[in-house]
Write a protein that holds these residues in place. Structure first.
Motif, PDB file in Angstrom:
ATOM      1  N   PRO A   1      21.949 -42.569  39.721  1.00 52.54           N
ATOM      2  CA  PRO A   1      23.413 -42.418  39.717  1.00 52.54           C
ATOM      3  C   PRO A   1      23.924 -41.228  38.908  1.00 52.54           C
ATOM      4  O   PRO A   1      24.980 -40.706  39.211  1.00 52.54           O
ATOM      5  N   ASP A   2      23.166 -40.811  37.893  1.00 53.70           N
ATOM      6  CA  ASP A   2      23.645 -39.713  37.043  1.00 53.70           C
ATOM      7  C   ASP A   2      23.262 -38.337  37.572  1.00 53.70           C
ATOM      8  O   ASP A   2      23.485 -37.335  36.895  1.00 53.70           O
ATOM      9  N   LEU A   3      22.627 -38.291  38.735  1.00 55.26           N
ATOM     10  CA  LEU A   3      22.263 -36.996  39.320  1.00 55.26           C
ATOM     11  C   LEU A   3      23.033 -36.775  40.613  1.00 55.26           C
ATOM     12  O   LEU A   3      23.287 -37.717  41.365  1.00 55.26           O
ATOM     13  N   THR A   4      23.381 -35.526  40.875  1.00 57.31           N
ATOM     14  CA  THR A   4      24.076 -35.203  42.125  1.00 57.31           C
ATOM     15  C   THR A   4      23.093 -35.324  43.286  1.00 57.31           C
ATOM     16  O   THR A   4      21.873 -35.472  43.075  1.00 57.31           O
ATOM     17  N   ALA A   5      23.640 -35.247  44.505  1.00 57.87           N
ATOM     18  CA  ALA A   5      22.774 -35.327  45.685  1.00 57.87           C
ATOM     19  C   ALA A   5      21.688 -34.259  45.612  1.00 57.87           C
ATOM     20  O   ALA A   5      20.507 -34.542  45.838  1.00 57.87           O
ATOM     21  N   ARG A   6      22.086 -33.033  45.271  1.00 54.32           N
ATOM     22  CA  ARG A   6      21.099 -31.945  45.199  1.00 54.32           C
ATOM     23  C   ARG A   6      20.042 -32.246  44.134  1.00 54.32           C
ATOM     24  O   ARG A   6      18.845 -32.062  44.372  1.00 54.32           O
ATOM     25  N   GLU A   7      20.476 -32.734  42.981  1.00 55.14           N
ATOM     26  CA  GLU A   7      19.519 -32.986  41.890  1.00 55.14           C
ATOM     27  C   GLU A   7      18.571 -34.136  42.232  1.00 55.14           C
ATOM     28  O   GLU A   7      17.392 -34.101  41.866  1.00 55.14           O
ATOM     29  N   ASN A   8      19.084 -35.155  42.936  1.00 56.30           N
ATOM     30  CA  ASN A   8      18.204 -36.252  43.366  1.00 56.30           C
ATOM     31  C   ASN A   8      17.081 -35.721  44.239  1.00 56.30           C
ATOM     32  O   ASN A   8      15.929 -36.136  44.109  1.00 56.30           O
ATOM     33  N   VAL A   9      17.426 -34.792  45.127  1.00 56.13           N
ATOM     34  CA  VAL A   9      16.418 -34.228  46.027  1.00 56.13           C
ATOM     35  C   VAL A   9      15.504 -33.271  45.269  1.00 56.13           C
ATOM     36  O   VAL A   9      14.285 -33.259  45.465  1.00 56.13           O
ATOM     37  N   GLU A  10      16.106 -32.487  44.369  1.00 58.00           N
ATOM     38  CA  GLU A  10      15.315 -31.528  43.568  1.00 58.00           C
ATOM     39  C   GLU A  10      14.250 -32.230  42.739  1.00 58.00           C
ATOM     40  O   GLU A  10      13.148 -31.736  42.566  1.00 58.00           O
TER      41      GLU A  10
ATOM     42  N   GLY B   1      25.399 -30.536  53.742  1.00 55.37           N
ATOM     43  CA  GLY B   1      25.472 -29.193  53.162  1.00 55.37           C
ATOM     44  C   GLY B   1      26.679 -28.996  52.265  1.00 55.37           C
ATOM     45  O   GLY B   1      26.615 -28.265  51.271  1.00 55.37           O
ATOM     46  N   ASP B   2      27.787 -29.698  52.565  1.00 55.05           N
ATOM     47  CA  ASP B   2      29.001 -29.508  51.771  1.00 55.05           C
ATOM     48  C   ASP B   2      29.207 -30.627  50.747  1.00 55.05           C
ATOM     49  O   ASP B   2      30.249 -30.706  50.116  1.00 55.05           O
ATOM     50  N   ARG B   3      28.227 -31.500  50.597  1.00 57.21           N
ATOM     51  CA  ARG B   3      28.385 -32.637  49.661  1.00 57.21           C
ATOM     52  C   ARG B   3      27.295 -32.655  48.591  1.00 57.21           C
ATOM     53  O   ARG B   3      27.085 -33.676  47.946  1.00 57.21           O
ATOM     54  N   MET B   4      26.598 -31.523  48.446  1.00 55.74           N
ATOM     55  CA  MET B   4      25.425 -31.500  47.554  1.00 55.74           C
ATOM     56  C   MET B   4      25.763 -31.758  46.092  1.00 55.74           C
ATOM     57  O   MET B   4      24.954 -32.294  45.353  1.00 55.74           O
ATOM     58  N   GLY B   5      26.967 -31.365  45.697  1.00 56.34           N
ATOM     59  CA  GLY B   5      27.329 -31.495  44.289  1.00 56.34           C
ATOM     60  C   GLY B   5      27.936 -32.848  43.948  1.00 56.34           C
ATOM     61  O   GLY B   5      28.363 -33.066  42.823  1.00 56.34           O
ATOM     62  N   HIS B   6      27.958 -33.759  44.926  1.00 53.59           N
ATOM     63  CA  HIS B   6      28.582 -35.055  44.680  1.00 53.59           C
ATOM     64  C   HIS B   6      27.567 -36.049  44.102  1.00 53.59           C
ATOM     65  O   HIS B   6      26.395 -36.021  44.459  1.00 53.59           O
ATOM     66  N   PHE B   7      28.073 -36.931  43.270  1.00 50.22           N
ATOM     67  CA  PHE B   7      27.238 -37.999  42.717  1.00 50.22           C
ATOM     68  C   PHE B   7      27.177 -39.153  43.724  1.00 50.22           C
ATOM     69  O   PHE B   7      28.088 -39.299  44.550  1.00 50.22           O
ATOM     70  N   PRO B   8      26.137 -39.998  43.645  1.00 47.39           N
ATOM     71  CA  PRO B   8      26.021 -41.112  44.598  1.00 47.39           C
ATOM     72  C   PRO B   8      27.288 -41.968  44.679  1.00 47.39           C
ATOM     73  O   PRO B   8      27.660 -42.407  45.759  1.00 47.39           O
ATOM     74  N   SER B   9      27.953 -42.187  43.535  1.00 42.86           N
ATOM     75  CA  SER B   9      29.150 -43.027  43.556  1.00 42.86           C
ATOM     76  C   SER B   9      30.289 -42.374  44.337  1.00 42.86           C
ATOM     77  O   SER B   9      31.256 -43.042  44.705  1.00 42.86           O
ATOM     78  N   GLN B  10      30.185 -41.062  44.575  1.00 43.84           N
ATOM     79  CA  GLN B  10      31.231 -40.355  45.327  1.00 43.84           C
ATOM     80  C   GLN B  10      30.877 -40.237  46.805  1.00 43.84           C
ATOM     81  O   GLN B  10      31.591 -39.581  47.558  1.00 43.84           O
ATOM     82  N   LEU B  11      29.747 -40.838  47.197  1.00 45.59           N
ATOM     83  CA  LEU B  11      29.296 -40.748  48.591  1.00 45.59           C
ATOM     84  C   LEU B  11      29.373 -42.122  49.250  1.00 45.59           C
ATOM     85  O   LEU B  11      29.239 -43.153  48.590  1.00 45.59           O
ATOM     86  N   SER B  12      29.551 -42.117  50.572  1.00 43.41           N
ATOM     87  CA  SER B  12      29.544 -43.388  51.317  1.00 43.41           C
ATOM     88  C   SER B  12      28.105 -43.893  51.441  1.00 43.41           C
ATOM     89  O   SER B  12      27.151 -43.154  51.132  1.00 43.41           O
TER      90      SER B  12
ATOM     91  N   LEU C   1      16.834 -33.250  32.153  1.00 46.24           N
ATOM     92  CA  LEU C   1      17.701 -32.989  30.993  1.00 46.24           C
ATOM     93  C   LEU C   1      19.163 -33.204  31.362  1.00 46.24           C
ATOM     94  O   LEU C   1      19.937 -33.743  30.560  1.00 46.24           O
ATOM     95  N   ASN C   2      19.527 -32.797  32.584  1.00 42.49           N
ATOM     96  CA  ASN C   2      20.891 -33.056  33.065  1.00 42.49           C
ATOM     97  C   ASN C   2      21.173 -34.546  33.067  1.00 42.49           C
ATOM     98  O   ASN C   2      22.240 -35.009  32.671  1.00 42.49           O
ATOM     99  N   LYS C   3      20.180 -35.298  33.541  1.00 45.50           N
ATOM    100  CA  LYS C   3      20.347 -36.761  33.612  1.00 45.50           C
ATOM    101  C   LYS C   3      20.537 -37.326  32.209  1.00 45.50           C
ATOM    102  O   LYS C   3      21.421 -38.159  31.981  1.00 45.50           O
TER     103      LYS C   3
END
Lengths: 236, 98
Positions: free
Chosen positions: A101-110, A132-143, B5-7
């Protein structure tokens, strides 16, 4: 789909001891999984399908029997071998996404991409699943559907040979579920990834190359589907 | 590692109330520990200083009708630096005019 066997399960049993009670989740189940196939494991709750998937994915060990992935018997493998297997060969898609939950979509994949050598580009995989346009969103901000697409991207970025999906549409509505199935079908068709989908939704079996019907901890029936439907044509 | 670290950073920020509460409890614990330890050490030093300055005995024993040789015997015990024997008795004292 070709006829090369990717995984071979031989007389696999799994027994859980719960206090005084012994629960036989799997009873002498044998199954071949072919390279590049889309396999659906169908069955009601408690039929052993998730246990089977966990054993195939190296997350659980059988009580007896063998589970060969190519030449390696997962039943005899050590922790380090199983970790390498899960990391390099397998992608998981869960019913409730299991995103951090504390990582954005991109970071989860990274994070998943960082586990393997030569992963796909994070941005291109997320773009391929339409985020492509939602990569910076957190899971709680996604459907729910978007979260599941992130979890598919997370699994696919590692270029796994085997994609294991445990009720991937279980928490989604029909339309979103069909979209998710389309992504799984594309992963199978375009990248040659072997896809195993566990579900209790019989409609999903229409898109499979083969269907394994589980009943009371055993593979009761294996059906070869000569003309799999595309996910858009599935009705449920 | 950057992602982890971000997490960590975001988790700490999102749970900052709990983090601060835990930090406060730890800080109070350390403060009380240091205060109590310092007090204990100071009291121990004060007692030792008082005993040394006033030539105060380490132990007192009351024995009844013991001959003086007992003092000599106790002096021979290992670890005993010095022994003083004395007679203790209750004495009535009358003030003038009472």
């Amino acid at each position: 789909m070709n006829e090369n066997i990717l995984m071979k399960l031989e007389r696999v049993t799994k027994t859980y001891q719960m206090g005084e009670v012994r629960v036989e989740a799997l009873k002498e189940t044998s199954l071949d999984i072919y390279e590049g196939e889309l396999l659906v494991i169908l069955g009601p709750s408690g039929s052993g399908k998730s246990t089977l998937l966990n054993i195939v994915g190296g997350m659980d060990l059988p009580t007896t029997g063998s589970v060969y992935y190519r030449e390696m018997d997962l039943a005899q493998a050590g922790d380090a071998q199983l970790t390498r297997y899960r990391r390099n060969e397998v992608g998981f898609v869960f019913q409730y996404y299991n995103l951090i939950p504390d990582l954005t979509a991109r970071e989860n994949v990274e994070l998943a991409a960082g586990l393997v050598d030569g992963p796909l580009s994070t941005d291109s995989v997320l773009a391929a699943v339409g985020l492509g346009d939602r990569m910076g969103h957190f899971p709680s901000q996604l459907s729910g559907g978007e979260q599941q697409r992130v979890s598919i991207a997370r699994a696919m970025v590692k270029k796994p040979r085997l994609l294991l999906c445990d009720e991937p549409t279980g928490a989604l509505d029909n339309l979103t579920g069909r979209m998710i199935l389309g992504l799984l079908e594309a992963a199978n068709r375009e990248q040659g990834c072997t896809v195993v989908i566990v579900t209790h939704n019989t409609s999903i079996s229409d898109m499979a190359h083969r269907v394994v019907r589980m009943s009371s901890g055993a593979a009761a029936e294996i059906i070869v589907n000569s003309e799999p439907l595309s996910p858009e044509r599935i009705e449920w | 590692m950057g992602v982890l670290l971000n997490k960590l950073r975001r988790t700490l920020w999102n749970t900052r109330g709990q983090v601060m509460a835990v930090a406060a409890v730890v800080a109070v614990g350390i403060t009380v520990y240091i205060a109590m330890t310092t007090t204990y050490n100071n009291l121990t030093h004060s007692r030792d200083d008082f005993y040394r300055v006033n030539n105060f005995a380490g132990y007192f024993f009351v024995v009844v009708r013991a001959p003086e040789q007992v003092v000599r015997k106790v002096e021979t015990l290992s670890g005993v630096a010095e022994v003083n024997g004395r007679i203790q008795k209750d004495v009535p004292i009358f003030k003038e005019g009472s």
